[in-house]
Motif scaffolding. Structure first.
Motif, PDB file in Angstrom:
ATOM      1  N   ARG A 230      70.294   9.027  28.358  1.00  0.00           N
ATOM      2  CA  ARG A 230      69.750  10.348  28.673  1.00  0.00           C
ATOM      3  C   ARG A 230      70.907  11.298  28.934  1.00  0.00           C
ATOM      4  O   ARG A 230      71.946  10.916  29.462  1.00  0.00           O
ATOM      5  N   LEU A 231      70.725  12.563  28.583  1.00  0.00           N
ATOM      6  CA  LEU A 231      71.712  13.575  28.905  1.00  0.00           C
ATOM      7  C   LEU A 231      71.545  14.065  30.339  1.00  0.00           C
ATOM      8  O   LEU A 231      72.531  14.373  31.012  1.00  0.00           O
ATOM      9  N   ALA A 232      70.311  14.157  30.807  1.00  0.00           N
ATOM     10  CA  ALA A 232      70.034  14.590  32.175  1.00  0.00           C
ATOM     11  C   ALA A 232      69.074  13.588  32.824  1.00  0.00           C
ATOM     12  O   ALA A 232      67.885  13.881  33.026  1.00  0.00           O
ATOM     13  N   PRO A 233      69.544  12.397  33.155  1.00  0.00           N
ATOM     14  CA  PRO A 233      68.652  11.370  33.696  1.00  0.00           C
ATOM     15  C   PRO A 233      68.183  11.713  35.103  1.00  0.00           C
ATOM     16  O   PRO A 233      68.911  12.306  35.901  1.00  0.00           O
ATOM     17  N   SER A 234      66.954  11.326  35.401  1.00  0.00           N
ATOM     18  CA  SER A 234      66.387  11.546  36.726  1.00  0.00           C
ATOM     19  C   SER A 234      65.428  10.410  37.042  1.00  0.00           C
ATOM     20  O   SER A 234      64.423  10.228  36.343  1.00  0.00           O
ATOM     21  N   ALA A 235      65.736   9.650  38.074  1.00  0.00           N
ATOM     22  CA  ALA A 235      64.890   8.521  38.450  1.00  0.00           C
ATOM     23  C   ALA A 235      63.528   9.012  38.964  1.00  0.00           C
ATOM     24  O   ALA A 235      62.500   8.393  38.696  1.00  0.00           O
ATOM     25  N   LEU A 236      63.510  10.139  39.677  1.00  0.00           N
ATOM     26  CA  LEU A 236      62.242  10.653  40.195  1.00  0.00           C
ATOM     27  C   LEU A 236      61.348  11.134  39.059  1.00  0.00           C
ATOM     28  O   LEU A 236      60.122  10.987  39.127  1.00  0.00           O
ATOM     29  N   PHE A 237      61.945  11.715  38.016  1.00  0.00           N
ATOM     30  CA  PHE A 237      61.126  12.159  36.890  1.00  0.00           C
ATOM     31  C   PHE A 237      60.486  10.973  36.177  1.00  0.00           C
ATOM     32  O   PHE A 237      59.394  11.083  35.626  1.00  0.00           O
ATOM     33  N   GLU A 238      61.160   9.808  36.202  1.00  0.00           N
ATOM     34  CA  GLU A 238      60.642   8.608  35.556  1.00  0.00           C
ATOM     35  C   GLU A 238      59.639   7.867  36.439  1.00  0.00           C
ATOM     36  O   GLU A 238      59.053   6.867  36.004  1.00  0.00           O
ATOM     37  N   LEU A 239      59.439   8.343  37.665  1.00  0.00           N
ATOM     38  CA  LEU A 239      58.588   7.625  38.620  1.00  0.00           C
ATOM     39  C   LEU A 239      57.181   7.357  38.086  1.00  0.00           C
ATOM     40  O   LEU A 239      56.688   6.224  38.196  1.00  0.00           O
ATOM     41  N   PRO A 240      56.479   8.332  37.493  1.00  0.00           N
ATOM     42  CA  PRO A 240      55.121   8.013  36.995  1.00  0.00           C
ATOM     43  C   PRO A 240      55.120   6.906  35.948  1.00  0.00           C
ATOM     44  O   PRO A 240      54.241   6.039  35.953  1.00  0.00           O
ATOM     45  N   ALA A 241      56.102   6.957  35.026  1.00  0.00           N
ATOM     46  CA  ALA A 241      56.161   5.913  34.000  1.00  0.00           C
ATOM     47  C   ALA A 241      56.446   4.553  34.625  1.00  0.00           C
ATOM     48  O   ALA A 241      55.848   3.533  34.241  1.00  0.00           O
ATOM     49  N   LEU A 242      57.362   4.508  35.597  1.00  0.00           N
ATOM     50  CA  LEU A 242      57.683   3.235  36.259  1.00  0.00           C
ATOM     51  C   LEU A 242      56.481   2.713  37.044  1.00  0.00           C
ATOM     52  O   LEU A 242      56.181   1.504  37.009  1.00  0.00           O
TER      53      LEU A 242
ATOM     54  N   GLY B 257      56.695  13.033  27.982  1.00  0.00           N
ATOM     55  CA  GLY B 257      57.287  11.904  28.679  1.00  0.00           C
ATOM     56  C   GLY B 257      58.758  12.130  28.952  1.00  0.00           C
ATOM     57  O   GLY B 257      59.316  13.194  28.701  1.00  0.00           O
ATOM     58  N   PRO B 258      59.453  11.102  29.493  1.00  0.00           N
ATOM     59  CA  PRO B 258      60.862  11.235  29.834  1.00  0.00           C
ATOM     60  C   PRO B 258      61.726  11.687  28.680  1.00  0.00           C
ATOM     61  O   PRO B 258      62.610  12.507  28.851  1.00  0.00           O
ATOM     62  N   ALA B 259      61.485  11.153  27.455  1.00  0.00           N
ATOM     63  CA  ALA B 259      62.340  11.554  26.336  1.00  0.00           C
ATOM     64  C   ALA B 259      62.149  13.018  26.002  1.00  0.00           C
ATOM     65  O   ALA B 259      63.090  13.711  25.632  1.00  0.00           O
ATOM     66  N   GLY B 260      60.930  13.522  26.096  1.00  0.00           N
ATOM     67  CA  GLY B 260      60.670  14.900  25.743  1.00  0.00           C
ATOM     68  C   GLY B 260      61.210  15.889  26.755  1.00  0.00           C
ATOM     69  O   GLY B 260      61.241  17.079  26.492  1.00  0.00           O
ATOM     70  N   ALA B 261      61.607  15.435  27.947  1.00  0.00           N
ATOM     71  CA  ALA B 261      62.062  16.344  28.989  1.00  0.00           C
ATOM     72  C   ALA B 261      63.574  16.443  29.054  1.00  0.00           C
ATOM     73  O   ALA B 261      64.099  17.183  29.878  1.00  0.00           O
ATOM     74  N   ASP B 262      64.300  15.723  28.218  1.00  0.00           N
ATOM     75  CA  ASP B 262      65.748  15.793  28.241  1.00  0.00           C
ATOM     76  C   ASP B 262      66.210  17.142  27.714  1.00  0.00           C
ATOM     77  O   ASP B 262      65.536  17.779  26.902  1.00  0.00           O
ATOM     78  N   HIS B 263      67.384  17.578  28.143  1.00  0.00           N
ATOM     79  CA  HIS B 263      67.849  18.903  27.747  1.00  0.00           C
ATOM     80  C   HIS B 263      69.363  19.005  27.894  1.00  0.00           C
ATOM     81  O   HIS B 263      70.004  18.193  28.578  1.00  0.00           O
ATOM     82  N   VAL B 264      69.914  20.006  27.236  1.00  0.00           N
ATOM     83  CA  VAL B 264      71.321  20.383  27.396  1.00  0.00           C
ATOM     84  C   VAL B 264      71.336  21.785  27.979  1.00  0.00           C
ATOM     85  O   VAL B 264      71.272  22.786  27.255  1.00  0.00           O
ATOM     86  N   TRP B 265      71.355  21.855  29.297  1.00  0.00           N
ATOM     87  CA  TRP B 265      71.374  23.123  30.028  1.00  0.00           C
ATOM     88  C   TRP B 265      70.274  24.061  29.524  1.00  0.00           C
ATOM     89  O   TRP B 265      70.502  25.221  29.188  1.00  0.00           O
TER      90      TRP B 265
END
Length: 523
Positions: free
Chosen positions: A119-131, A308-316
């Protein structure tokens, strides 16, 4: 059976302007030596790991699952899960009897969801629902298995919910710690990055990467294949030719390529995607307008889709998605090779009388030298000797550099008939048996023309990703003889990108049908 290559004059109609062949003055590094006058071997694509850097995240998931399972005896009331795991029928397997199934189930579901991808901007809290969702599914399945094996010792809802929550909390904490370590490592050791796309958008993405070091991507150049070299100025080098990009990727050890528009937008951009992939670069698409079908690649998505998590990644703020190579399918490719060998042997056996007649006709009409041998370029640029029935007596140098002999006055009636009916290609079945060729694939070309066409058409070299063939998708669509090289390369690359065993069988059936139509028509 086969059709000849496209007509050479068409090769220079598009993309053959002098500026397209000129090396840009803004190359990152100047060439070390002049380009050799020979075919450059194609790069064998590096094997990419499906989940690079997944080991720390996998370790976190395993430890959290073990902790949740180990805590079950303390969470469950007496006579329930505690007895099931210590004194009940499951005691022989140990107190952590559920650890194996839980770990295996979580690993599979998380991998399918893309939770181990970079991930370019990983976030464990954002992945919480999937986990949380996947953990609940796995634990419910494990509880159902325990209830089926020992109904008297079924896990209670309270113990089950507590174990799930404990595991998810530990997983999020561990993933957050891993993400923090990775951010620090990325700042200390940024990876050389090439930004590919129209110059305006590429500069914006490069500026964002330069200003945000936590992404760990250090732009070393911009690549815009449609840009005028004279107008390409700026703080970062601008690469405007395929060869400049190749040299920059190698000499600057580029490990990441960020595309600012879908690579299928044009053939030159798609060729750069294949080049970067073949050199082991990780590929990203930063395209706020959306991601359509990508030639030869697939967009990494989670089961949650674009939300989902992949769709929320971004570069600034620029939406970013990972581009993954399509599965290599080694089993299917092995089946293709086996099918080629068996069908070629059967065809050689059945065609032996016909080939004997062709050989006798060539010997009587044109004298000694029935078999014509010529060097062609095969898989990954490797040369091999192609076999054909001789249809014209010509010197070796002329045959290697002359585009076509159709209509040559030196060709006898026998030679003309063999060429029109494609019977002169029958000896290539032996090339298939030897492994030099396949029954279906891009048609092989002579080294002289491979070098020439690769300079003009960026996608031409990508044809060598697949074994060359006797017939192919371009041929069944009429691209033979005096036709466009650009169209031929586009059809060949489309065949490779969408290859399947069924497509091979379909092309063989179409080729056989066209041959019989020729025979019945008396052409």
């Amino acid at each position: 059976m086969t059709m000849e290559s496209a007509h050479a004059p068409h090769a220079g109609r598009k993309g053959a302007a002098p500026t397209a062949l000129r090396r840009s003055a803004t190359s990152i590094h100047p060439p070390r030596r002049p380009r050799a006058e020979r075919v450059r071997p194609a790069v064998r694509p590096r094997r990419t790991r499906r989940h690079p850097g997944a080991a720390p995240l996998l370790a976190v998931d395993v430890l959290a699952a073990l902790a949740g399972t180990a805590a079950l005896p303390a969470l469950a009331p007496a006579g329930g899960a505690a007895d099931a795991l210590t004194t009940g029928p499951l005691a022989a397997a140990g107190p952590l009897v559920l650890a194996g199934p839980v770990v295996a189930g979580l690993t599979v579901l998380h991998a399918r969801a893309g939770l181990y991808r970079p991930r370019l901007a990983p976030s464990a809290l954002f992945e919480l629902p999937a986990l949380l969702g996947r953990s609940a599914v796995v634990w419910c399945a494990a509880a159902a298995a325990v209830a089926a094996a020992a109904p008297r010792h079924a896990l209670g809802w309270a113990a089950l919910a507590t174990a799930v929550c404990l595991q998810v909390v530990l997983t999020c904490a561990g993933r957050g710690f891993v993400n923090q370590l990775r951010r620090r490592a990325a700042v200390r050791h940024p990876r050389s990055t090439l930004v590919v796309g129209p110059l305006a958008g590429a500069r914006q993405v490069a500026t964002a990467l330069q200003g945000r070091q936590e992404y760990g991507l250090r732009p070393v150049g911009l690549a815009d294949p449609g840009q005028d070299p004279e107008a390409a100025t700026g703080p970062l080098p601008v690469l405007t030719s395929h060869e400049d990009v190749r040299r920059a990727v190698i000499q600057n050890a580029v490990r990441v390529a960020v595309f600012t528009r879908p690579p299928e937008a044009d053939e030159r951009t798609a060729a750069l995607l294949r080049l970067c992939h073949d050199h082991g670069c990780r590929l990203w698409l930063a395209d706020p307008a959306g991601t359509a079908r990508v030639t030869g690649m697939r967009v990494a998505r989670t089961s949650g889709g674009a939300d989902g998590p992949a769709g929320a990644d971004h570069v600034w703020g620029y939406a970013a998605q990972l581009l993954l190579p399509r599965p290599a399918r080694p089993v299917e490719r092995a089946v293709k090779r086996l099918m080629d060998g068996l069908l070629a042997l059967v065809a050689l056996t059945l065609a032996a009388p016909l080939m004997a007649l062709c050989a006798a006709a060539v010997r009587l009409a044109d004298g000694p030298g029935v078999i014509f041998r010529q060097e062609r370029v095969g898989l990954y640029g490797r040369p091999f000797t192609l076999l054909k029935f001789r249809t014209l007596r010509a010197d070796e140098h002329e045959s290697a550099t002359r585009w076509t002999v159709a209509g040559d006055r030196r060709m006898s009636r026998v030679g003309s008939f063999l060429r029109k009916s494609s019977l002169d290609e029958l000896p290539q079945l032996w090339n298939v048996v030897r492994g030099d060729m396949s029954l279906v694939g891009p048609r092989p070309e002579r080294p002289f023309f491979v070098t020439k066409f690769a300079d003009v058409h960026p996608g031409y070299e990508a044809r060598h990703r697949m074994p060359v063939g006797i017939t192919g998708l371009a041929q069944i669509n009429g691209l033979r003889g005096d036709t466009s090289i650009e169209d031929r390369a586009r059809f060949d690359n489309h065949y490779i990108d969408t290859w399947s065993l069924w497509q091979d069988l379909w092309i063989l059936a179409r080729t056989a049908a066209s041959f019989f139509r020729f025979r019945l028509g008396g052409s």
